[in-house]
Design a protein around this motif. Structure first.
Motif, PDB file in Angstrom:
ATOM      1  N   PRO A 219      42.887  93.273 154.715  1.00  0.00           N
ATOM      2  CA  PRO A 219      41.961  93.500 153.503  1.00  0.00           C
ATOM      3  C   PRO A 219      42.812  93.929 152.291  1.00  0.00           C
ATOM      4  N   THR A 220      42.561  93.241 151.337  1.00  0.00           N
ATOM      5  CA  THR A 220      43.471  93.641 150.078  1.00  0.00           C
ATOM      6  C   THR A 220      42.687  93.927 148.912  1.00  0.00           C
ATOM      7  N   MET A 221      41.271  93.733 148.870  1.00  0.00           N
ATOM      8  CA  MET A 221      40.675  94.082 147.498  1.00  0.00           C
ATOM      9  C   MET A 221      39.244  94.503 148.232  1.00  0.00           C
ATOM     10  N   ALA A 222      38.612  95.415 147.422  1.00  0.00           N
ATOM     11  CA  ALA A 222      37.343  96.004 147.885  1.00  0.00           C
ATOM     12  C   ALA A 222      36.649  96.414 146.419  1.00  0.00           C
ATOM     13  N   ARG A 223      35.485  96.203 146.561  1.00  0.00           N
ATOM     14  CA  ARG A 223      34.516  96.766 145.397  1.00  0.00           C
ATOM     15  C   ARG A 223      33.211  96.608 146.033  1.00  0.00           C
ATOM     16  N   GLY A 224      32.360  97.702 145.240  1.00  0.00           N
ATOM     17  CA  GLY A 224      30.954  97.771 145.798  1.00  0.00           C
ATOM     18  C   GLY A 224      30.381  99.138 144.889  1.00  0.00           C
ATOM     19  N   PHE A 235      28.714  95.585 149.173  1.00  0.00           N
ATOM     20  CA  PHE A 235      30.077  96.041 149.434  1.00  0.00           C
ATOM     21  C   PHE A 235      30.801  94.936 149.762  1.00  0.00           C
ATOM     22  N   ILE A 237      34.700  92.777 150.502  1.00  0.00           N
ATOM     23  CA  ILE A 237      35.866  93.161 150.804  1.00  0.00           C
ATOM     24  C   ILE A 237      36.511  91.705 150.791  1.00  0.00           C
ATOM     25  N   ASN A 238      37.696  91.648 150.005  1.00  0.00           N
ATOM     26  CA  ASN A 238      38.620  90.400 150.212  1.00  0.00           C
ATOM     27  C   ASN A 238      39.355  90.505 151.380  1.00  0.00           C
TER      28      ASN A 238
ATOM     29  N   ALA B 222      32.935 101.926 145.162  1.00  0.00           N
ATOM     30  CA  ALA B 222      34.224 101.987 145.713  1.00  0.00           C
ATOM     31  C   ALA B 222      35.084 100.791 144.993  1.00  0.00           C
ATOM     32  N   GLY B 224      39.253  99.124 145.134  1.00  0.00           N
ATOM     33  CA  GLY B 224      40.736  99.336 145.551  1.00  0.00           C
ATOM     34  C   GLY B 224      41.372  97.732 145.546  1.00  0.00           C
ATOM     35  N   PRO B 232      46.606  96.992 149.593  1.00  0.00           N
ATOM     36  CA  PRO B 232      46.307  97.825 148.421  1.00  0.00           C
ATOM     37  C   PRO B 232      47.182  99.300 148.756  1.00  0.00           C
TER      38      PRO B 232
END
Lengths: 355, 355
Positions: A219-224, A235, A237-238, B222, B224, B232
């Motif tokens: 998992p490298t990127m996340a946003r939510g 939410f 997750i890349n 969130a 990251g 990350p």
């Protein structure tokens, strides 16, 4: 060799701004008798004016572009046997060896017919890679029997390459005011279980033709979330998945279906195929026998996979230092360039004819 | 009452653009004999020209601003006993009852001395709330013995209010190329365990003076990661914590220390104090006895906490419908306004003198 490398380094060629270097290289190559220079965009493909059709063809493909210089710059300089500069290892050292082979090697005495490709856009988006333009506009390049990509391997022969895919996972919930979260469903906390599982996951070792590749799910990127006082209803997750040679897009889909078990949606947003190991290629066998008995798996993705996707066996073998790629103080060791040239010259000049 | 509500609704007053409504309201109030009108910014505070110092003071504080209209607008209209319009429930219905009390109620015959505050900026940032300007510029407002905030409660007396804090949690890792994630440390997957714990967490019921408040910890946002192919090195989660009356900033800190147990850093980025229940306030006791034997806890944060922070007991009691706040088709029921006015008039006109 030192002069060739410095000449390449002195002309900056950050991805998207390769034109000047390509212009200068084109002019330099057009002054050489006996070579045919083709250009498409800021990419060059070079072959002999009178090729010997009885010989097998060996292609060399080196990208001209580099990542940007770090803040404060990265002046070209020599310190003993080290040469500093952006691209020193990734991969103007490889380009320098190619140029030296083109300008100095005795091709008349070789068993191989050479093709050289210098191309733009390797460090940028997957779709904007100049090699694809070359394949489309100058398709004779794809007639090669074996291609060398002199990406930095510190003169180790690296075979195959892992495929890489970007997959966007989306957890869905239901928005509600954060004062009454029980009226909603929190998409962010729903992801906790999966993230915990991925935290425990170790690389999966996969043997292909005796070489061990490591498959990883990162998992490298996340946003939510939409506001600080609202229960997030989505939410994302890349996850970057690197998979062993032999697997394809369907395998990626299967892997994520099994990983998620319906807990979240997923979409493959980017897919770069793996590259096969090609140990059965006779020209590669010859290289291994002649100069490089040791072989290693390529854990990163490189353009050998682009050749593979077009049916051309390709390997990574270059003088740059892998750890130096993209570094603030990127450099290369000059003896590595000499060694690389020496090995390739020995291979290409070997008295035996190719099988 | 209907005309007063329509008059308020016809003049839009989205947060930050309250001036026109404030101008019109000021002009309307200045035409009334016997009242002293004070203005600071787009906030008004109104008291009688000849107050009776022997009476206890009751303040009413209503915000003039509303959230924006939804896409496509929200035309003011009447359908039977429903009145539609932005702010119909939150809280121009409350403002209408205040205005009606100001213009029609027989204050000469009351035991109470009234203060009315109409203010701007309640729906915006915590720091830009007009009530704070009123407290600073017109501090006599704070001499009230009890304050009513007619926020939408559907004429239920709601006591206290939960505090709310925004806390940013940061998980730290170590960047690495996603092809070799074992060389780094993934800040995102590190958060999995905590998110799983928060997913299982149920609201904590806390009894204060016989009222049950629910404490909740809600991750709301969130983010990251720096690139799709990089492990990350940081992952940030915003958690909204709502806590029962009686707790302060130190309690918030303790809660997060215990929650995180060193697994991540945290920072309190926003803190709005809770509001006490005030059941021992004699004027509130009188209200409960006279018109509202049933009391409820206030689960959301409201400006009663601002009064409380300045030492003024305050409660929520208003005619709006809580569920209608911020809704696309926001409306209110006219009989609720009549009932609210009736209850307050009964309370204020009660023949007994305040304790």
């Amino acid at each position: 060799m030192r002069e060739v490398l410095l000449w390449l380094l002195e002309c900056p060629s950050v991805t998207g701004a390769e034109q000047r270097l390509c212009d200068e290289l084109e002019a330099r190559l057009r002054r050489l008798p006996g070579w045919e220079v083709h250009r498409t965009g800021d990419n060059l493909a070079v072959r002999r004016k009178s090729p010997d059709p009885s010989r097998p063809t060996i292609a060399f493909a080196g990208h001209l572009d580099t990542v940007p210089e770090p803040e404060g710059g990265l002046p070209v300089r020599i310190e003993g046997e080290l040469v500093y500069g952006r691209g020193a290892s990734d991969m103007k050292a490889g380009d320098a060896v190619m140029l030296e082979l083109l300008e100095r090697f005795d091709w008349e005495g070789s068993w191989a017919e050479p093709v050289f490709v210098f191309y733009a856009g390797e460090e940028g988006d997957y779709e904007e890679n100049g090699l694809e333009d070359v394949f489309r506009e100058l398709p004779w390049v794809l007639e090669a029997d074996l291609a060398f990509c002199p990406e930095p391997t510190e003169n180790r022969l690296e075979l195959g390459c892992v495929g890489t895919s970007q997959v966007e996972i989306t957890f869905r919930g239901k928005a509600a005011h954060a004062a009454r979260p029980w009226l909603g469903e929190n998409a962010l906390t729903k992801a906790g279980e999966l993230l915990s599982e991925l935290h425990e996951l170790r690389p999966l070792e996969v043997a292909v033709d005796g070489l061990t590749f490591r498959e990883v799910l990162t998992p490298t990127m996340a946003r939510g979330g939409t506001a600080k006082n609202v229960v997030p209803d989505a939410f994302r997750i890349n996850v970057n998945y690197r998979f062993a040679p032999g697997k394809d897009r369907r395998d990626v889909e299967r892997t994520f279906k099994e990983l998620l078990r319906g807990r979240a949606e997923f979409e493959i947003t980017d897919f770069a195929p793996s590259g096969p190991v090609n140990l059965n290629n006779p020209l590669l066998e010859r290289f291994i026998e002649t100069v490089s008995p040791e072989v290693q798996p390529k854990q990163a993705w490189t353009d050998v996979a682009r050749f593979a996707a077009r049916g051309v066996a390709a390997v990574n073998f270059g003088p740059g230092i892998p750890d130096q790629a993209h570094r603030r103080e990127e450099h290369v060791r000059l003896p590595l360039l000499e060694e690389c040239y020496g090995k390739l010259a020995r291979y290409l000049g070997d008295s035996r004819r190719a099988a």
